[in-house]
Design a protein around this motif. Structure first.
Motif, PDB file in Angstrom:
ATOM      1  N   GLY A 109       0.806  -1.213   0.000  1.00 20.04           N
ATOM      2  CA  GLY A 109       0.000   0.000   0.000  1.00 20.04           C
ATOM      3  C   GLY A 109       0.837   1.258   0.000  1.00 20.04           C
ATOM      4  N   ASP A 110       1.933   1.228  -0.735  1.00 24.31           N
ATOM      5  CA  ASP A 110       2.879   2.354  -0.748  1.00 24.31           C
ATOM      6  C   ASP A 110       2.162   3.658  -1.118  1.00 24.31           C
ATOM      7  OD1 ASP A 110       5.267   3.723  -0.640  1.00 24.31           O
ATOM      8  OD2 ASP A 110       5.893   3.150  -2.655  1.00 24.31           O
ATOM      9  N   GLY A 111       2.328   4.672  -0.259  1.00 26.80           N
ATOM     10  CA  GLY A 111       1.745   5.971  -0.524  1.00 26.80           C
ATOM     11  C   GLY A 111       0.290   6.112  -0.139  1.00 26.80           C
ATOM     12  N   THR A 112      -0.287   5.093   0.489  1.00 22.99           N
ATOM     13  CA  THR A 112      -1.685   5.144   0.911  1.00 22.99           C
ATOM     14  C   THR A 112      -1.766   5.254   2.433  1.00 22.99           C
ATOM     15  OG1 THR A 112      -2.017   2.765   1.258  1.00 22.99           O
ATOM     16  CG2 THR A 112      -2.196   3.593  -1.006  1.00 22.99           C
ATOM     17  N   ALA A 113      -2.969   5.439   2.936  1.00 25.61           N
ATOM     18  CA  ALA A 113      -3.177   5.526   4.383  1.00 25.61           C
ATOM     19  C   ALA A 113      -2.915   4.190   5.065  1.00 25.61           C
ATOM     20  CB  ALA A 113      -4.603   5.989   4.671  1.00 25.61           C
ATOM     21  N   ASP A 114      -2.980   3.110   4.303  1.00 27.12           N
ATOM     22  CA  ASP A 114      -2.763   1.765   4.863  1.00 27.12           C
ATOM     23  C   ASP A 114      -1.341   1.264   4.624  1.00 27.12           C
ATOM     24  OD1 ASP A 114      -5.440   1.565   5.712  1.00 27.12           O
ATOM     25  OD2 ASP A 114      -6.060   0.956   3.688  1.00 27.12           O
ATOM     26  N   GLU A 115      -0.418   2.152   4.338  1.00 25.60           N
ATOM     27  CA  GLU A 115       0.964   1.763   4.028  1.00 25.60           C
ATOM     28  C   GLU A 115       1.554   0.903   5.147  1.00 25.60           C
ATOM     29  OE1 GLU A 115       3.759   4.631   2.120  1.00 25.60           O
ATOM     30  OE2 GLU A 115       4.831   4.439   4.035  1.00 25.60           O
ATOM     31  N   LEU A 116       2.206  -0.185   4.747  1.00 26.84           N
ATOM     32  CA  LEU A 116       2.810  -1.113   5.703  1.00 26.84           C
ATOM     33  C   LEU A 116       4.171  -1.557   5.174  1.00 26.84           C
ATOM     34  CD1 LEU A 116       2.315  -2.854   8.318  1.00 26.84           C
ATOM     35  CD2 LEU A 116       1.573  -4.675   6.770  1.00 26.84           C
ATOM     36  N   VAL A 117       5.223  -1.292   5.940  1.00 24.23           N
ATOM     37  CA  VAL A 117       6.570  -1.707   5.548  1.00 24.23           C
ATOM     38  C   VAL A 117       6.775  -3.150   6.003  1.00 24.23           C
ATOM     39  CG1 VAL A 117       9.033  -1.235   5.680  1.00 24.23           C
ATOM     40  CG2 VAL A 117       7.395   0.663   5.786  1.00 24.23           C
ATOM     41  N   ALA A 118       6.858  -4.072   5.055  1.00 20.34           N
ATOM     42  CA  ALA A 118       7.018  -5.485   5.379  1.00 20.34           C
ATOM     43  C   ALA A 118       8.485  -5.874   5.492  1.00 20.34           C
ATOM     44  CB  ALA A 118       6.333  -6.345   4.317  1.00 20.34           C
ATOM     45  N   VAL A 119       9.313  -5.401   4.562  1.00 18.73           N
ATOM     46  CA  VAL A 119      10.749  -5.696   4.525  1.00 18.73           C
ATOM     47  C   VAL A 119      11.478  -4.374   4.359  1.00 18.73           C
ATOM     48  CG1 VAL A 119      12.601  -6.892   3.288  1.00 18.73           C
ATOM     49  CG2 VAL A 119      10.356  -7.973   3.497  1.00 18.73           C
ATOM     50  N   ASP A 120      12.553  -4.184   5.138  1.00 22.08           N
ATOM     51  CA  ASP A 120      13.210  -2.883   5.153  1.00 22.08           C
ATOM     52  C   ASP A 120      14.717  -3.004   4.924  1.00 22.08           C
ATOM     53  OD1 ASP A 120      13.529  -0.103   5.480  1.00 22.08           O
ATOM     54  OD2 ASP A 120      13.932  -0.344   7.626  1.00 22.08           O
ATOM     55  N   ASN A 121      15.171  -2.599   3.729  1.00 20.28           N
ATOM     56  CA  ASN A 121      16.595  -2.402   3.435  1.00 20.28           C
ATOM     57  C   ASN A 121      17.451  -3.628   3.761  1.00 20.28           C
ATOM     58  OD1 ASN A 121      18.797  -0.870   2.523  1.00 20.28           O
ATOM     59  ND2 ASN A 121      19.289  -0.192   4.597  1.00 20.28           N
ATOM     60  N   LEU A 123       7.680 -13.442  -7.796  1.00 19.38           N
ATOM     61  CA  LEU A 123       6.226 -13.361  -7.674  1.00 19.38           C
ATOM     62  C   LEU A 123       5.775 -11.995  -7.186  1.00 19.38           C
ATOM     63  CD1 LEU A 123       5.624 -16.848  -6.020  1.00 19.38           C
ATOM     64  CD2 LEU A 123       5.287 -16.242  -8.422  1.00 19.38           C
ATOM     65  N   GLU A 124       6.657 -11.300  -6.486  1.00 20.57           N
ATOM     66  CA  GLU A 124       6.429  -9.931  -6.042  1.00 20.57           C
ATOM     67  C   GLU A 124       7.645  -9.098  -6.431  1.00 20.57           C
ATOM     68  OE1 GLU A 124       3.757  -8.703  -4.763  1.00 20.57           O
ATOM     69  OE2 GLU A 124       2.631 -10.489  -4.181  1.00 20.57           O
ATOM     70  N   GLN A 125       7.439  -7.800  -6.596  1.00 21.77           N
ATOM     71  CA  GLN A 125       8.526  -6.901  -6.933  1.00 21.77           C
ATOM     72  C   GLN A 125       8.882  -6.031  -5.734  1.00 21.77           C
ATOM     73  OE1 GLN A 125      10.228  -7.038  -9.872  1.00 21.77           O
ATOM     74  NE2 GLN A 125       8.909  -8.824 -10.172  1.00 21.77           N
ATOM     75  N   PRO A 126      10.159  -5.805  -5.476  1.00 19.24           N
ATOM     76  CA  PRO A 126      10.533  -4.928  -4.361  1.00 19.24           C
ATOM     77  C   PRO A 126      10.110  -3.490  -4.623  1.00 19.24           C
ATOM     78  CG  PRO A 126      12.477  -5.562  -5.636  1.00 19.24           C
ATOM     79  CD  PRO A 126      11.337  -6.350  -6.181  1.00 19.24           C
ATOM     80  N   THR A 127       9.782  -2.792  -3.543  1.00 17.42           N
ATOM     81  CA  THR A 127       9.503  -1.363  -3.641  1.00 17.42           C
ATOM     82  C   THR A 127      10.801  -0.596  -3.865  1.00 17.42           C
ATOM     83  OG1 THR A 127       7.663  -1.693  -2.105  1.00 17.42           O
ATOM     84  CG2 THR A 127       8.374   0.576  -2.473  1.00 17.42           C
ATOM     85  N   ALA A 128      11.880  -1.107  -3.273  1.00 16.64           N
ATOM     86  CA  ALA A 128      13.204  -0.507  -3.452  1.00 16.64           C
ATOM     87  C   ALA A 128      14.242  -1.617  -3.401  1.00 16.64           C
ATOM     88  CB  ALA A 128      13.481   0.531  -2.363  1.00 16.64           C
ATOM     89  N   GLY A 129      15.395  -1.348  -4.014  1.00 15.81           N
ATOM     90  CA  GLY A 129      16.483  -2.315  -3.993  1.00 15.81           C
ATOM     91  C   GLY A 129      16.478  -3.245  -5.194  1.00 15.81           C
ATOM     92  N   THR A 130      17.452  -4.155  -5.227  1.00 14.53           N
ATOM     93  CA  THR A 130      17.608  -5.069  -6.353  1.00 14.53           C
ATOM     94  C   THR A 130      17.820  -6.498  -5.865  1.00 14.53           C
ATOM     95  OG1 THR A 130      20.021  -4.720  -6.414  1.00 14.53           O
ATOM     96  CG2 THR A 130      18.655  -3.279  -7.797  1.00 14.53           C
ATOM     97  N   ILE A 131      17.369  -7.446  -6.693  1.00 14.54           N
ATOM     98  CA  ILE A 131      17.582  -8.870  -6.438  1.00 14.54           C
ATOM     99  C   ILE A 131      18.152  -9.488  -7.701  1.00 14.54           C
ATOM    100  CG2 ILE A 131      16.510 -11.076  -5.841  1.00 14.54           C
ATOM    101  CD1 ILE A 131      14.311  -9.502  -4.414  1.00 14.54           C
ATOM    102  N   GLU A 132      19.224 -10.259  -7.550  1.00 16.05           N
ATOM    103  CA  GLU A 132      19.830 -10.968  -8.662  1.00 16.05           C
ATOM    104  C   GLU A 132      19.917 -12.456  -8.351  1.00 16.05           C
ATOM    105  OE1 GLU A 132      23.652  -9.292  -9.356  1.00 16.05           O
ATOM    106  OE2 GLU A 132      22.886  -7.375 -10.106  1.00 16.05           O
TER     107      GLU A 132
END
Length: 274
Positions: free
Chosen positions: A26-38, A69-78
Motif C-alpha cells: 500500500g505504498d503511498g496510501t493511508a494503509d501503508e505497511l513496511v514489510a521488509v526494510d533495506n 512473484l512480487e517486486q521490491p519497492t526498493a532495492g535489487t535482487i539478482e
C-alpha cells in the motif's frame, strides 16, 4: 557455531544477491505497511539458508520477491548475476500446501513444468519415474493427489520443482501442516535432496528446531519491518543430535535472539486488533 550480528548486512559470494531490498504494501496510501526494510543478503551456491523469525516479519515476502512473484519497492535482487524481474525455472517455489493439480496423475504433476517447456511425453514420464523412485514413491506414478497422504503430496511437489533442475529452491514453511513424524522424515529427505541436486535452498520457518536440523546458516529476522538481526553459521555435524551440548547451546542462543522479536510481533498484532 559462528555468529555475526549486524545491521541488515550479510555478505558472501552467492547465487542469490539482495541489495537494499524493501517491500511496502500500500505504498503511498493511508494503509501503508513496511514489510521488509533495506535487506542485504547473499546466498552462496549450494548453501542451505534458513530464514527464521516471528510471524509477519517479511520472511515469506522476501522469498516471494526472490521467486519473482512480487517486486521490491526498493532495492535489487539478482540470481546468478541476472536481475530478478519475473518467475523463472532457475528458481522454484514450494509452498506450505503442495498445490498439486488434482485432475492430473502424480507423474503428470511432476512433469507439468517440463510439458510447458516442450519436453516430450516419454521423457517427462522418465524424469518423473526417476525422481519419484528416489523419493520412495516409485509405485505412485498413476495415482492422483487425493490418493496420497500429506507427506507424499509434499514429496511430489518437491519432485515437480526438481524436475526443472532449478539453481535455487525456495521453500515457504513446506512442512508446517504435517505431523511431527512426517515432518522429521521430510526434513531428513530435503537435506539429502539438497546435497544430491547441488541447488541452493532458501527455507522459511518459525521453528528453531527445524532451522537447526536443516541449515548451513540461519538468518534471524526482526519483527516487522523485517530486517536482518543476525546470521548464525551452523557447524554441527550432520545428522544433528538434539541431545548434544552444542545443539542446546545453539538452541538457547537462537531463543535469546528471537525472544524480543516475538514479543514485538505479538504487541504489533495486538495493536492492529485493538
Amino acid at each position: 557455531m559462528k555468529m555475526n550480528t549486524m545491521n541488515n548486512v550479510i555478505t558472501s559470494t552467492g547465487s542469490v544477491r539482495c541489495r537494499g531490498v524493501s517491500k511496502v504494501w500500500g505504498d503511498g496510501t493511508a494503509d501503508e505497511l513496511v514489510a521488509v526494510d533495506n535487506v542485504d543478503l547473499d546466498v552462496a551456491p549450494g548453501e542451505f539458508l534458513v530464514m527464521l523469525g516471528p510471524s509477519g516479519c517479511g520472511k515469506s515476502t522476501l522469498l516471494s520477491m526472490v521467486a519473482g512473484l512480487e517486486q521490491p519497492t526498493a532495492g535489487t535482487i539478482e540470481a546468478d548475476g541476472q536481475p530478478v524481474t519475473d518467475p523463472g525455472p532457475d528458481r522454484c517455489m514450494i509452498f506450505q500446501q503442495s498445490s498439486l493439480y488434482p485432475w492430473l496423475s502424480v507423474a503428470d504433476n511432476v512433469g507439468f513444468g517440463l510439458r510447458l517447456r516442450g519436453t516430450a511425453k516419454t521423457r517427462r514420464r522418465e524424469v518423473a519415474q526417476q525422481l519419484l523412485r528416489t523419493m520412495g514413491l516409485g509405485d505412485m506414478l498413476d495415482k492422483h493427489p487425493d490418493q496420497l497422504s500429506g507427506g507424499m503430496r509434499q514429496r511430489v511437489a518437491i519432485a515437480r520443482a526438481l524436475a526443472m533442475e532449478p539453481r535455487v529452491l525456495l521453500m515457504d514453511e513446506p512442512f508446517a501442516a504435517l505431523d511431527v513424524q512426517t515432518r522429521s522424515k521430510l526434513q531428513d529427505f530435503i537435506g539429502q535432496v539438497k546435497r544430491d541436486s547441488g541447488a541452493s535452498v532458501m527455507f522459511v520457518t518459525h521453528s528453531i528446531d527445524e532451522a537447526i536440523a536443516l541449515a548451513d546458516r540461519i538468518v534471524v529476522f526482526t519483527a516487522r519491518p523485517g530486517r536482518i538481526k543476525a546470521s548464525v553459521t551452523v557447524d554441527l555435524t550432520r545428522p544433528r543430535d538434539p541431545r548434544s551440548p552444542e545443539y542446546h547451546r545453539l538452541n538457547d542462543h537462537l531463543i535469546d535472539l528471537m525472544r524480543d522479536e516475538v514479543d514485538r510481533a505479538f504487541a504489533q498484532q495486538e495493536g492492529s486488533i485493538s
